[in-house]
Design a protein around this motif. Structure first.
Motif, PDB file in Angstrom:
ATOM      1  N   THR A 134     -88.052 -12.546 -57.927  1.00 31.21           N
ATOM      2  CA  THR A 134     -89.449 -10.775 -57.123  1.00 31.21           C
ATOM      3  C   THR A 134     -89.886 -10.764 -58.666  1.00 31.21           C
ATOM      4  O   THR A 134     -91.402 -10.989 -58.379  1.00 31.21           O
ATOM      5  N   GLN A 135     -89.499 -10.190 -59.644  1.00 32.85           N
ATOM      6  CA  GLN A 135     -90.068  -9.899 -61.081  1.00 32.85           C
ATOM      7  C   GLN A 135     -91.043 -10.860 -61.573  1.00 32.85           C
ATOM      8  O   GLN A 135     -92.037 -10.556 -62.173  1.00 32.85           O
ATOM      9  N   TYR A 136     -91.275 -12.085 -60.953  1.00 34.26           N
ATOM     10  CA  TYR A 136     -92.695 -12.845 -61.278  1.00 34.26           C
ATOM     11  C   TYR A 136     -93.497 -14.211 -60.711  1.00 34.26           C
ATOM     12  O   TYR A 136     -94.061 -14.448 -60.618  1.00 34.26           O
TER      13      TYR A 136
ATOM     14  N   CYS B 163     -84.015  -9.282 -64.009  1.00 35.97           N
ATOM     15  CA  CYS B 163     -83.614  -8.575 -62.445  1.00 35.97           C
ATOM     16  C   CYS B 163     -83.877  -7.442 -62.242  1.00 35.97           C
ATOM     17  O   CYS B 163     -84.439  -6.712 -63.200  1.00 35.97           O
ATOM     18  N   THR B 164     -84.162  -6.594 -60.635  1.00 31.25           N
ATOM     19  CA  THR B 164     -84.823  -5.720 -60.249  1.00 31.25           C
ATOM     20  C   THR B 164     -83.703  -4.841 -60.271  1.00 31.25           C
ATOM     21  O   THR B 164     -83.881  -4.021 -60.288  1.00 31.25           O
ATOM     22  N   LEU B 165     -82.307  -5.176 -60.541  1.00 39.73           N
ATOM     23  CA  LEU B 165     -81.097  -5.001 -59.861  1.00 39.73           C
ATOM     24  C   LEU B 165     -80.579  -4.119 -61.576  1.00 39.73           C
ATOM     25  O   LEU B 165     -80.795  -5.341 -61.993  1.00 39.73           O
TER      26      LEU B 165
ATOM     27  N   THR C 299     -92.881  -3.468 -70.109  1.00 43.28           N
ATOM     28  CA  THR C 299     -91.884  -4.019 -69.217  1.00 43.28           C
ATOM     29  C   THR C 299     -91.617  -2.754 -68.326  1.00 43.28           C
ATOM     30  O   THR C 299     -91.182  -1.536 -68.893  1.00 43.28           O
ATOM     31  N   GLY C 300     -91.460  -2.619 -67.082  1.00 46.25           N
ATOM     32  CA  GLY C 300     -90.701  -2.194 -66.408  1.00 46.25           C
ATOM     33  C   GLY C 300     -89.078  -1.867 -66.482  1.00 46.25           C
ATOM     34  O   GLY C 300     -88.208  -2.869 -67.410  1.00 46.25           O
ATOM     35  N   PHE C 301     -87.952  -1.726 -65.183  1.00 49.90           N
ATOM     36  CA  PHE C 301     -86.976  -1.650 -65.516  1.00 49.90           C
ATOM     37  C   PHE C 301     -86.417  -2.951 -65.282  1.00 49.90           C
ATOM     38  O   PHE C 301     -85.153  -2.848 -65.971  1.00 49.90           O
ATOM     39  N   CYS C 302     -86.950  -3.857 -64.672  1.00 48.13           N
ATOM     40  CA  CYS C 302     -86.723  -5.187 -64.586  1.00 48.13           C
ATOM     41  C   CYS C 302     -86.349  -5.966 -66.275  1.00 48.13           C
ATOM     42  O   CYS C 302     -86.039  -7.101 -66.911  1.00 48.13           O
ATOM     43  N   GLY C 303     -87.402  -5.453 -67.080  1.00 47.14           N
ATOM     44  CA  GLY C 303     -87.431  -5.906 -68.710  1.00 47.14           C
ATOM     45  C   GLY C 303     -87.902  -6.721 -68.993  1.00 47.14           C
ATOM     46  O   GLY C 303     -88.032  -7.757 -69.883  1.00 47.14           O
TER      47      GLY C 303
ATOM     48  N   SER D 294    -100.062  -3.031 -62.714  1.00 41.52           N
ATOM     49  CA  SER D 294     -99.820  -1.776 -62.278  1.00 41.52           C
ATOM     50  C   SER D 294     -98.468  -2.587 -61.189  1.00 41.52           C
ATOM     51  O   SER D 294     -99.272  -2.133 -59.716  1.00 41.52           O
ATOM     52  N   CYS D 295     -97.429  -3.133 -61.796  1.00 40.78           N
ATOM     53  CA  CYS D 295     -96.157  -2.983 -61.016  1.00 40.78           C
ATOM     54  C   CYS D 295     -95.123  -3.020 -60.209  1.00 40.78           C
ATOM     55  O   CYS D 295     -95.296  -1.665 -60.351  1.00 40.78           O
ATOM     56  N   ARG D 296     -95.934  -3.388 -58.809  1.00 43.71           N
ATOM     57  CA  ARG D 296     -95.314  -3.147 -57.777  1.00 43.71           C
ATOM     58  C   ARG D 296     -94.490  -4.169 -56.545  1.00 43.71           C
ATOM     59  O   ARG D 296     -94.522  -4.520 -55.660  1.00 43.71           O
ATOM     60  N   LEU D 297     -93.971  -4.860 -57.668  1.00 45.46           N
ATOM     61  CA  LEU D 297     -93.836  -5.806 -57.038  1.00 45.46           C
ATOM     62  C   LEU D 297     -92.336  -6.190 -56.289  1.00 45.46           C
ATOM     63  O   LEU D 297     -91.684  -6.649 -55.331  1.00 45.46           O
ATOM     64  N   CYS D 298     -91.132  -4.821 -56.862  1.00 48.52           N
ATOM     65  CA  CYS D 298     -89.761  -4.479 -55.823  1.00 48.52           C
ATOM     66  C   CYS D 298     -90.255  -3.161 -55.721  1.00 48.52           C
ATOM     67  O   CYS D 298     -90.932  -2.508 -56.833  1.00 48.52           O
ATOM     68  N   PRO D 299     -88.817  -2.987 -55.062  1.00 48.75           N
ATOM     69  CA  PRO D 299     -88.643  -0.690 -54.864  1.00 48.75           C
ATOM     70  C   PRO D 299     -89.046   0.042 -56.213  1.00 48.75           C
ATOM     71  O   PRO D 299     -89.071   0.915 -55.529  1.00 48.75           O
ATOM     72  N   ARG D 300     -88.872  -0.361 -57.091  1.00 46.21           N
ATOM     73  CA  ARG D 300     -88.629   0.033 -58.521  1.00 46.21           C
ATOM     74  C   ARG D 300     -90.159   1.683 -58.471  1.00 46.21           C
ATOM     75  O   ARG D 300     -89.958   1.949 -58.967  1.00 46.21           O
ATOM     76  N   ASN D 301     -91.276   0.603 -58.176  1.00 45.95           N
ATOM     77  CA  ASN D 301     -92.545   1.187 -58.189  1.00 45.95           C
ATOM     78  C   ASN D 301     -92.823   0.871 -59.299  1.00 45.95           C
ATOM     79  O   ASN D 301     -93.420   2.602 -59.269  1.00 45.95           O
ATOM     80  N   CYS D 302     -92.805   0.452 -60.596  1.00 39.66           N
ATOM     81  CA  CYS D 302     -92.645   1.363 -62.000  1.00 39.66           C
ATOM     82  C   CYS D 302     -94.171   1.332 -62.485  1.00 39.66           C
ATOM     83  O   CYS D 302     -94.357   2.548 -62.872  1.00 39.66           O
ATOM     84  N   ARG D 303     -94.580   0.608 -61.564  1.00 37.26           N
ATOM     85  CA  ARG D 303     -96.083   1.339 -62.445  1.00 37.26           C
ATOM     86  C   ARG D 303     -97.081   1.032 -63.279  1.00 37.26           C
ATOM     87  O   ARG D 303     -97.615   0.816 -63.723  1.00 37.26           O
ATOM     88  N   VAL D 304     -96.172   0.122 -64.030  1.00 41.52           N
ATOM     89  CA  VAL D 304     -96.101  -0.760 -65.467  1.00 41.52           C
ATOM     90  C   VAL D 304     -97.109  -1.770 -65.531  1.00 41.52           C
ATOM     91  O   VAL D 304     -97.226  -2.971 -64.597  1.00 41.52           O
ATOM     92  N   ASN D 305     -97.594  -1.913 -66.659  1.00 43.15           N
ATOM     93  CA  ASN D 305     -98.668  -2.831 -67.032  1.00 43.15           C
ATOM     94  C   ASN D 305     -97.788  -4.053 -67.799  1.00 43.15           C
ATOM     95  O   ASN D 305     -98.285  -3.795 -68.996  1.00 43.15           O
ATOM     96  N   ARG D 306     -97.752  -4.995 -66.374  1.00 42.25           N
ATOM     97  CA  ARG D 306     -96.791  -5.766 -67.223  1.00 42.25           C
ATOM     98  C   ARG D 306     -96.769  -6.559 -68.205  1.00 42.25           C
ATOM     99  O   ARG D 306     -96.115  -7.733 -69.247  1.00 42.25           O
ATOM    100  N   HIS D 307     -98.611  -6.853 -68.422  1.00 40.91           N
ATOM    101  CA  HIS D 307     -98.976  -7.425 -69.851  1.00 40.91           C
ATOM    102  C   HIS D 307     -98.708  -7.055 -71.055  1.00 40.91           C
ATOM    103  O   HIS D 307     -98.645  -7.410 -72.393  1.00 40.91           O
TER     104      HIS D 307
HETATM  105  S1  SF4 Z   1     -88.383  -3.784 -61.788  1.00 38.64           S
HETATM  106 FE1  SF4 Z   1     -89.885  -4.936 -62.507  1.00 38.64          FE
HETATM  107  S2  SF4 Z   1     -90.815  -6.291 -60.896  1.00 38.64           S
HETATM  108 FE2  SF4 Z   1     -89.898  -4.460 -60.074  1.00 38.64          FE
HETATM  109  S3  SF4 Z   1     -91.338  -2.701 -59.929  1.00 38.64           S
HETATM  110 FE3  SF4 Z   1     -89.866  -2.514 -62.090  1.00 38.64          FE
HETATM  111  S4  SF4 Z   1     -91.672  -3.888 -63.253  1.00 38.64           S
HETATM  112 FE4  SF4 Z   1     -92.445  -4.388 -61.592  1.00 38.64          FE
END
Ligand code: SF4
Length: 302
Positions: free
Chosen positions: A110-112, A63-65, A25-29, A9-22
């Motif tokens: 950050t995304q890893y 990238c998270t940006l 993918t979230g914003f960072c792809g 439930s990814c919250r590694l960066c301020p986007r807080n996508c909460r996706v299951n990266r397994h």
């Molecule tokens: S942008 Fe990537 S690293 Fe940041 S919260 Fe979303 S999935 Fe996680």
């Protein structure tokens, strides 16, 4: 914090996508396997990072940006790179050290983070050089706190004061809110900058990078004023950059589809000096060259 489950439930960066990266993918792809595009000695960082032998730089993909002017867009936005295991990444760190790197320089990691920390854990007893965290500044304060025992030198950008600009050019309206807290936390962790016995190579500390954008010198000045008011004096270095070049999608934004002028950079530099923020690095305007972007050719990714 338990990094083991954070991909779920990814919250590694301020986007807080909460996706299951397994699974997704979230914003960072990025998925749950580290992808990187280059691991090699790099000579284009600040002199106290690159030194004479180079910085052992690992460029991570994604990238998270979403900066429209990113000079590394082929890897950050188009996600070019090769997947590697945690063990392979740990071997890369050791190999860079053997090649003579002054430090291990993690570029946009950050995304890893869960994987990168495991790779560092595998080699920590054999790694005798500092770890540099080279990032866009768009970081979660909570995550930065967890990295205190892993990171020796923080190399964050502080790109924008204005949320209008950060939203327009980097798709992050909350950029300053997040980055300002993250940078304070980084300085709290390292304390005053520390150098080797020759006083040349940084061993611990924070270098805040700011690149002046075309038409945005007032935003740069507001950032400098904030630094003066909010950050402890002489506890960090500034790297004031003039190298802006209209890469990637800059053409979609006519006002930044040009280089900055000497006048613009000079105004920002003058302000920094007048505020006493002169501990750091300033660029000659003529240094804005593409050599700052290394070839992303998978060198060292094995
Ligand atoms: S942008 Fe990537 S690293 Fe940041 S919260 Fe979303 S999935 Fe996680």
């Amino acid at each position: 914090m338990n990094f083991d489950h954070i991909y779920e439930s990814c919250r590694l960066c301020p986007r807080n996508c909460r996706v299951n990266r397994h699974l997704s993918t979230g914003f960072c792809g990025c998925g749950d396997t580290v992808k990187a595009a280059r691991a090699a000695l790099h000579h284009w960082e600040e002199p106290c990072i690159s030194g004479t032998r180079g910085s052992g730089t690992v460029f991570f993909s994604g990238c998270t940006l979403g900066c429209c002017f990113c000079q590394n867009y082929a890897i950050s936005q188009e996600n070019f790179g090769k997947e590697i295991t945690i063990k392979e990444l740990s071997h890369i760190f050791l190999r860079l050290q053997e090649e003579g790197a002054h430090n291990i320089n993690l570029v946009t990691a950050t995304q890893y983070l869960p994987s990168v920390l495991k790779a560092l854990d595998l080699v920590k007893s054999r790694l005798s050089i500092p770890v540099v965290y080279n990032c866009g500044g768009y970081e979660s304060e909570e995550i930065i706190k967890e990295l205190a025992s892993y990171v020796d030198i923080w190399l964050p950008d502080l790109k924008y004061f204005s949320s209008e600009l950060s939203s327009r050019y980097s798709k992050a309206s909350d950029y300053f809110n997040a980055a300002s807290k993250a940078v304070k936390q980084m300085i709290n962790q390292t304390g005053a900058p520390r150098f080797d016995s020759d006083g040349v190579i940084m061993e611990k500390g924070v270098i805040i990078r700011h690149m002046v954008l075309p038409g945005a010198k007032e935003d740069s000045i507001r950032l400098l004023q904030w630094m003066k008011q909010e950050l402890p004096e002489e506890m960090y270095y500034i790297s004031l950059m003039s190298q802006y070049t209209p890469f990637y999608q800059s053409g979609n934004f006519p006002e930044i589809n040009r280089r900055i002028t000497s006048y613009e950079y000079g105004k920002v530099l003058d302000k920094a000096i007048r505020l006493g923020l002169d501990q750091g690095f300033m660029q000659e305007k003529s240094s804005a060259k593409e050599e700052y972007t290394p070839p992303f050719d998978l060198k060292g990714i094995y």
